[in-house]
Write an enzyme that holds these catalytic residues in place. Structure first.
Site, short mmCIF file in Angstrom:
data_model
loop_
_atom_site.label_atom_id
_atom_site.label_comp_id
_atom_site.label_asym_id
_atom_site.label_seq_id
_atom_site.Cartn_x
_atom_site.Cartn_y
_atom_site.Cartn_z
CG ASP A 11 -1.73 1.18 1.45
OD1 ASP A 11 -1.57 2.16 0.70
OD2 ASP A 11 -2.56 1.15 2.37
CB ILE A 12 1.52 3.86 -2.55
CG1 ILE A 12 2.77 4.63 -3.00
CG2 ILE A 12 0.30 4.76 -2.53
CD1 ILE A 12 2.74 5.07 -4.45
CG ASN A 25 -9.49 13.56 -10.88
OD1 ASN A 25 -9.62 14.77 -10.71
ND2 ASN A 25 -10.00 12.67 -10.03
CB VAL A 34 -3.58 4.90 -5.71
CG1 VAL A 34 -3.39 5.81 -6.90
CG2 VAL A 34 -2.36 4.94 -4.81
CG ASP A 35 -6.77 11.01 -6.22
OD1 ASP A 35 -6.07 11.63 -5.40
OD2 ASP A 35 -7.52 11.57 -7.04
CB THR A 123 -2.94 -0.15 -14.44
OG1 THR A 123 -2.64 -0.11 -13.04
CG2 THR A 123 -1.72 0.20 -15.25
N1 AR6 Z 1 -1.41 1.67 -2.94
C1 AR6 Z 1 -0.84 1.35 -4.13
N2 AR6 Z 1 -1.53 1.14 -5.25
C2 AR6 Z 1 -2.87 1.27 -5.20
C3 AR6 Z 1 -3.56 1.62 -4.02
C4 AR6 Z 1 -2.77 1.83 -2.84
N3 AR6 Z 1 -3.32 2.16 -1.68
N4 AR6 Z 1 -4.89 1.67 -4.30
C5 AR6 Z 1 -5.04 1.35 -5.62
N5 AR6 Z 1 -3.82 1.10 -6.15
P1 AR6 Z 1 -6.30 3.89 -9.77
P2 AR6 Z 1 -6.00 5.33 -12.32
C6 AR6 Z 1 -3.46 0.74 -7.54
O1 AR6 Z 1 -7.66 3.43 -10.11
O2 AR6 Z 1 -6.29 4.09 -13.09
C7 AR6 Z 1 -9.16 8.02 -9.15
O3 AR6 Z 1 -10.51 8.17 -8.89
C8 AR6 Z 1 -4.52 0.10 -8.40
O4 AR6 Z 1 -4.64 -1.27 -8.11
O5 AR6 Z 1 -6.04 4.35 -8.38
O6 AR6 Z 1 -4.83 6.16 -12.74
C9 AR6 Z 1 -8.48 9.33 -9.56
O7 AR6 Z 1 -9.07 10.43 -8.89
C10 AR6 Z 1 -3.94 0.34 -9.79
O8 AR6 Z 1 -2.99 -0.65 -10.11
O9 AR6 Z 1 -5.80 5.09 -10.74
C11 AR6 Z 1 -8.75 9.37 -11.03
O10 AR6 Z 1 -10.03 9.88 -11.33
C12 AR6 Z 1 -3.22 1.68 -9.63
O11 AR6 Z 1 -3.12 1.92 -8.21
C13 AR6 Z 1 -8.66 7.91 -11.43
O12 AR6 Z 1 -8.99 7.17 -10.27
C14 AR6 Z 1 -3.92 2.84 -10.29
O13 AR6 Z 1 -5.33 2.68 -10.14
C15 AR6 Z 1 -7.28 7.52 -11.87
O14 AR6 Z 1 -7.31 6.21 -12.36
#
Ligand code: AR6
Length: 174
Positions: A11-12, A25, A34-35, A123
């Site tokens: 978990d980052i 975003n 992750v955001d 992703t």
């Molecule tokens: N630690 C590390 N990686 C994570 C965590 C965490 N706690 N949580 C999720 N991931 P995503 P995107 C991974 O959906 O595709 C948001 O609503 C996850 O499994 O977080 O760039 C923003 O506000 C995946 O591999 O980001 C934007 O609107 C990676 O992080 C939108 O989502 C990225 O998944 C961005 O979408």
């Protein structure tokens, strides 16, 4: 030479580093994935800095990056970048994803940051194919490090096993 690039499954928000990168975003108001996790763990200060940035500069374009403090996170800074939404591959998604990594690295370097931690940008909710995204992430960072000596460590944090396996194989392949 010992590699400056590494990968872990974690978990980052729990990672201690100079900077972690947020897959944000353009509105910089938080979101899911992750955001959401970064803003939830980092607290109000990060959101306030994001809001001040948008008030002064407008929305953050896709492929660009900006930096805030780490708030309550173990990381000192958060670099917020916006990856592309996957829409078939013919809308400059590859270039935009590359820019998201590159511009994050440039901000880190300019700030004197030595250790930077990336999630797998685009992703998740943005549906960029994982294999293709991992290749762009690893190639872009390897290329950047060739001409940069201030960044000592780049860590990719994967949340799922598929990404972890992809990154492991790409990092060890020259
Ligand atoms: N630690 C590390 N990686 C994570 C965590 C965490 N706690 N949580 C999720 N991931 P995503 P995107 C991974 O959906 O595709 C948001 O609503 C996850 O499994 O977080 O760039 C923003 O506000 C995946 O591999 O980001 C934007 O609107 C990676 O992080 C939108 O989502 C990225 O998944 C961005 O979408």
């Amino acid at each position: 030479m010992e590699s400056r690039i590494d990968v872990i499954r974690a978990d980052i928000t729990k990672i201690k580093a100079d900077a972690i990168v947020n897959a944000a975003n353009s509105a910089l108001m938080g979101g899911g994935g992750v955001d959401g996790a970064i803003h939830a763990a980092g607290g109000r200060k990060i959101l306030e800095e994001c809001m001040a940035y948008v008030a002064a500069n407008g929305r953050l374009p896709v492929g660009e990056a900006m930096i805030t403090s780490g708030g309550m996170l173990p990381a000192k800074y958060v670099i917020h970048t916006v990856g592309p939404v996957w829409s078939g591959g013919n809308n400059k998604e590859d270039d935009l994803l590359k820019n998201a990594y590159l511009n994050s690295l440039k901000i880190a370097s300019a700030k004197g940051i030595r250790s930077i931690v990336f999630p797998n940008i685009s992703t998740g909710i943005f549906h960029f194919p994982k294999d293709r995204a991992a290749a762009i992430a690893v190639d872009t960072t390897k290329e950047f490090l060739k001409t940069n000596s201030s960044i000592e460590r780049i860590l990719f944090v994967c949340y799922d096993e598929e990404n972890y396996q992809l990154y492991q194989s790409k990092i060890t392949t020259e």
